[in-house]
Design an enzyme around this catalytic site. Structure first.
Site, short mmCIF file in Angstrom:
data_model
loop_
_atom_site.label_atom_id
_atom_site.label_comp_id
_atom_site.label_asym_id
_atom_site.label_seq_id
_atom_site.Cartn_x
_atom_site.Cartn_y
_atom_site.Cartn_z
N SER A 117 65.48 72.73 76.70
CA SER A 117 65.08 72.82 75.35
C SER A 117 63.80 73.83 75.54
CB SER A 117 64.45 71.06 75.26
OG SER A 117 63.27 71.28 74.36
N TYR A 163 60.42 64.07 79.03
CA TYR A 163 61.57 65.06 78.65
C TYR A 163 61.24 66.25 78.92
CZ TYR A 163 64.25 67.08 75.02
OH TYR A 163 65.24 67.84 74.54
#
Ligand SMILES: NC(=O)c1ccc[n+]([C@@H]2O[C@H](COP(=O)([O-])OP(=O)(O)OC[C@H]3O[C@@H](n4cnc5c(N)ncnc54)[C@H](O)[C@@H]3O)[C@@H](O)[C@H]2O)c1
Length: 252
Positions: free
Chosen positions: A147, A157
């Site tokens: 990401s 994350y």
């Protein structure tokens, strides 16, 4: 059906019961690949595989927790037997839509370990199982789905997504001699169902303000890069991070 660019190839897409993975699975099928749909959500995985079969593709599904190394290894063996090998692995499954958003200091230690396990160890487990099948053919393409959040503060994350770049570098170094490339796809701003659960619209729009291309990305934008990385055109591309993000710099 679309092009026949990947005709004769077998693609395994994890996390393809829904969201981006499901869209990638459909695009692989339209490009002529046989597709194995793998997800913790077995019903969703079966639904995706049925959609692919409906459009004329070869497809199968497996309900797998990618953190379970024994379960993953036996699913990979069944897929290779059923579809005739595995050429492409898209390590797309991860905790994103269901992520509990917390700052680093607010994160419970057990939850930290869970996200690390799924987002990083799961990709390692799947890579280990599939690489042994790819080695038999001397050809393979592995894409670890990261990401653009990897380069920004974003707690566990972001940490897991940055770790995937490192997994790609090391796996690429080991697998180059077997004709297997390993790259990372740092997904850009995509306002799909999972992101809508996590990011309020105003915050998403603010993020786009620094983009050179003033629109959100789509699963097709991401798939374009995946398809290139999985093609023969990308034979000399390995250990790279590609980020289809509309021209967004790693700034925050
Ligand atoms: N949507 C975005 O804008 C965006 C941006 C950057 C990166 N990504 C990454 O792209 C990937 C897909 O994103 P999405 O938006 O489709 O997310 P999503 O949450 O909708 O889908 C994730 C999928 O992974 C599966 N999964 C979760 N844990 C699993 C496990 N242990 N074993 C097997 N399957 C498991 C889920 O069941 C689900 O089908 C994720 O890795 C995410 O981090 C997405």
């Amino acid at each position: 059906m679309g092009s026949s660019l990947l005709s004769g190839k077998v693609a395994l897409v994890t996390g393809a019961a829904r969201g981006l993975g499901r869209d990638y699975a459909r695009r692989f099928a339209q490009d002529g690949a046989a597709v194995a749909v793998v997800d913790l959500d077995g019903d969703g995985a079966r639904r995706t595989a049925a959609e692919l079969i409906d459009i004329g593709a070869s497809a199968c599904s497996e309900a797998v927790d990618i953190c379970d190394s024994a379960g993953t290894a036996s699913a990979v063996t069944r897929i290779a037997q059923s579809l005739g090998g595995i050429d492409i692995l898209i390590n797309n499954a991860g905790i994103w839509g269901d992520l509990k958003m917390t700052t680093v200091l607010e994160t419970d230690v057990d939850y930290w370990r869970t996200v690390l396990d799924v987002n990083v160890t799961g990709c390692f487990v799947m890579t280990k199982a599939v690489a042994s099948v790819m080695k038999q053919r001397g050809w393979g393409r592995i894409v670890n789905v990261s990401s653009q959040g990897a380069w920004k503060p974003g707690g566990i994350y972001s940490l897991t997504k940055l770790a995937l770049h490192s997994l790609s570098y090391s796996a690429a170094a080991e697998l180059a001699q077997h004709g297997i490339t390993v790259n990372s796809l740092a997904v850009g701003p995509t306002y799909n169902a999972a992101t809508q659960r996590q990011v309020p619209p105003e915050a998403f729009e603010r993020g786009l303000a620094t983009n050179l291309i003033k629109r959100a990305g789509t699963s097709d934008d991401m798939y374009g890069a995946i398809r290139y990385l999985c093609s023969d055109d990308a034979a000399y591309v390995t250990a790279q991070v590609i980020s289809p993000n509309g021209g967004q710099f790693p700034q925050f």
